[in-house]
Design a protein around this motif. Structure first.
Motif, PDB file in Angstrom:
ATOM      1  N   LYS A 150       8.201  14.416  30.059  1.00 52.65           N
ATOM      2  CA  LYS A 150       9.172  13.636  29.296  1.00 52.65           C
ATOM      3  C   LYS A 150       8.751  13.531  27.834  1.00 52.65           C
ATOM      4  N   PHE A 151       7.672  12.816  27.565  1.00 51.26           N
ATOM      5  CA  PHE A 151       7.157  12.739  26.197  1.00 51.26           C
ATOM      6  C   PHE A 151       5.781  12.089  26.199  1.00 51.26           C
ATOM      7  N   ILE A 152       5.142  12.142  25.011  1.00 47.73           N
ATOM      8  CA  ILE A 152       3.837  11.506  24.815  1.00 47.73           C
ATOM      9  C   ILE A 152       4.041  10.071  24.356  1.00 47.73           C
ATOM     10  N   VAL A 153       3.212   9.189  24.847  1.00 48.63           N
ATOM     11  CA  VAL A 153       3.264   7.772  24.482  1.00 48.63           C
ATOM     12  C   VAL A 153       2.025   7.443  23.658  1.00 48.63           C
ATOM     13  N   SER A 154       2.227   6.980  22.442  1.00 46.46           N
ATOM     14  CA  SER A 154       1.091   6.700  21.561  1.00 46.46           C
ATOM     15  C   SER A 154       0.277   5.500  22.022  1.00 46.46           C
ATOM     16  N   ASN A 155       0.962   4.463  22.511  1.00 50.61           N
ATOM     17  CA  ASN A 155       0.276   3.238  22.948  1.00 50.61           C
ATOM     18  C   ASN A 155       0.595   2.960  24.411  1.00 50.61           C
ATOM     19  N   PRO A 156      -0.069   3.665  25.317  1.00 49.01           N
ATOM     20  CA  PRO A 156       0.255   3.531  26.739  1.00 49.01           C
ATOM     21  C   PRO A 156       0.009   2.136  27.295  1.00 49.01           C
ATOM     22  N   GLU A 157      -0.900   1.367  26.641  1.00 49.74           N
ATOM     23  CA  GLU A 157      -1.221   0.028  27.133  1.00 49.74           C
ATOM     24  C   GLU A 157      -0.018  -0.911  27.068  1.00 49.74           C
ATOM     25  N   THR A 158       0.894  -0.647  26.144  1.00 50.71           N
ATOM     26  CA  THR A 158       2.050  -1.538  25.971  1.00 50.71           C
ATOM     27  C   THR A 158       3.353  -0.886  26.430  1.00 50.71           C
ATOM     28  N   GLU A 159       3.269   0.315  26.974  1.00 52.54           N
ATOM     29  CA  GLU A 159       4.469   1.041  27.371  1.00 52.54           C
ATOM     30  C   GLU A 159       4.987   0.562  28.726  1.00 52.54           C
ATOM     31  N   THR A 160       6.286   0.385  28.828  1.00 53.35           N
ATOM     32  CA  THR A 160       6.897   0.026  30.109  1.00 53.35           C
ATOM     33  C   THR A 160       7.312   1.302  30.845  1.00 53.35           C
ATOM     34  N   ILE A 161       7.278   1.233  32.161  1.00 53.08           N
ATOM     35  CA  ILE A 161       7.629   2.390  32.986  1.00 53.08           C
ATOM     36  C   ILE A 161       8.951   2.132  33.692  1.00 53.08           C
ATOM     37  N   GLU A 162       9.896   3.050  33.472  1.00 55.69           N
ATOM     38  CA  GLU A 162      11.183   2.917  34.129  1.00 55.69           C
ATOM     39  C   GLU A 162      11.104   3.421  35.570  1.00 55.69           C
ATOM     40  N   GLU A 163      12.066   3.060  36.349  1.00 57.33           N
ATOM     41  CA  GLU A 163      12.083   3.443  37.759  1.00 57.33           C
ATOM     42  C   GLU A 163      12.061   4.974  37.900  1.00 57.33           C
ATOM     43  N   GLY A 164      11.163   5.446  38.730  1.00 53.04           N
ATOM     44  CA  GLY A 164      11.049   6.880  38.983  1.00 53.04           C
ATOM     45  C   GLY A 164      10.089   7.590  38.035  1.00 53.04           C
ATOM     46  N   GLU A 165       9.732   6.937  36.941  1.00 55.83           N
ATOM     47  CA  GLU A 165       8.822   7.559  35.980  1.00 55.83           C
ATOM     48  C   GLU A 165       7.368   7.410  36.427  1.00 55.83           C
ATOM     49  N   THR A 166       6.542   8.312  35.948  1.00 48.55           N
ATOM     50  CA  THR A 166       5.091   8.170  36.077  1.00 48.55           C
ATOM     51  C   THR A 166       4.472   8.424  34.713  1.00 48.55           C
ATOM     52  N   MET A 167       3.285   7.886  34.522  1.00 47.97           N
ATOM     53  CA  MET A 167       2.598   8.098  33.246  1.00 47.97           C
ATOM     54  C   MET A 167       1.126   8.354  33.502  1.00 47.97           C
TER      55      MET A 167
END
Length: 335
Positions: free
Chosen positions: A265-282
């Motif tokens: 999907k994409f890169i997340v710069s601040n994974p600590e504050t990122e929310t995960i939508e249903e079905g997504e993984t990070m």
């Protein structure tokens, strides 16, 4: 004269010449034979943002770790479609802006102006490499002078060149080096792991990039930033590289998001504050110091000690805070 006036606009804003991508090079340019640069061995760091406005903590970090060399990204050279002419123009993009910059924070630090060249731009340069070398070098010179970097002793080209773009890249390097040599400025180039087995670019020295070693977009990858399993295949035996090499190690992390079925999907710069939508993984990636040191040990065993010292990527207090002072010292250490 009109043609060259248009070309020289790259020094300030952009340039536009159309050319086509070339085929694989069967007769590569031989590497340059040069003496050692007058720069002394020291710790070094990259800065890779579009705004250069170091925080107090970042200047202090450089002082604490005796960092005396800064590889400072200035702009990218890219190829973009001109909607008016229908042709592709080679232009500088994402030029670094200097906000609140005060030279005092870099007192005693060598600045190495660096530019990233996309493969698409390299393809468009065929037959005009000397012209673009002049534009790139002059733009780097102009920015260094305008921002009062002091005496420039080295400039760097960063490009993920391949066998099919090698000929143009080597011509670009050779022309750039000849221009810089007039003022006793060395030219360095970044070297990817896969490029170790290819011909050596005609530059004075290289920097081996030991990050982004894995397949970012594969959900099966454990750590695309740095994983010794991705490095080992390139270093199965000792390598006598013809030009001096330094090594750059990652001190950063990010999150990599995937859709429900495992597509990137994409890169997340601040994974600590990122929310995960249903079905997504990070997948959260950040090399530990133990992982970095394991790669460092392997690299030095197969390639030898760095020519002038180790480098870390990059100057960002939000990334560097994840590593202790002792851990940073171990990465820089020549032991």
């Amino acid at each position: 004269m009109k043609k060259y006036f248009v070309l020289l606009c790259l020094v300030c804003c952009s340039a536009a010449i159309l050319s086509s991508c070339h085929k694989a090079n069967n007769h590569p340019t031989q590497p340059a034979q040069t003496g050692e640069s007058d720069l002394q061995p020291t710790n070094a760091i990259y800065h890779w943002k579009t705004t250069f406005a170091p925080k107090y903590e970042e200047f202090e970090f450089m002082k604490q770790h005796n960092i005396k060399r800064l590889y400072l990204r200035m702009f990218d050279v890219a190829s973009e479609l001109n909607l008016v002419t229908g042709r592709r123009d080679i232009i500088p993009i994402a030029t670094t802006q200097f906000e609140g910059f005060d030279r005092w924070g870099l007192e005693g630090v060598e600045v190495i102006p660096t530019t990233y060249i996309t493969i698409e731009a390299l393809c468009e340069m065929r037959g005009k490499e000397e012209e673009y070398a002049e534009l790139i070098v002059e733009r780097l010179r102009a920015m260094a002078t305008h921002n009062k970097f002091g005496k420039i002793r080295e400039m760097q080209l960063d490009c993920d060149w391949t066998t099919s773009t090698q000929q143009s890249y080597f011509k670009l390097c050779e022309a750039s080096r000849d221009l810089l040599k007039e003022d006793s400025i060395a030219l360095s180039a970044t070297i990817r792991l896969h490029q170790l087995s290819q011909d050596v670019p005609p530059v004075d020295r290289g920097v081996l990039m030991l990050y982004n070693t894995g397949n970012l977009k594969s959900i099966d990858t454990q750590n695309s930033i740095l994983d010794i399993k991705d490095v080992e295949p390139y270093l199965k035996k000792k390598i006598e590289y013809p030009i001096p090499l330094d090594y750059v190690y990652p001190t950063f992390g990010w999150g990599v998001k995937f859709y429900e079925y495992g597509d990137f999907k994409f890169i997340v710069s601040n994974p600590e504050t990122e929310t995960i939508e249903e079905g997504e993984t990070m997948r959260i990636e950040r090399p530990t110091v133990e992982e970095i040191l394991a790669v460092k040990k392997l690299v030095e065993k197969k390639l030898g000690k760095p020519s002038r010292g180790n480098i870390i990527y990059h100057l960002d207090k939000e990334q560097l805070k994840h590593y202790s002072q002792d851990e940073i010292n171990k990465i820089f250490s020549d032991n």
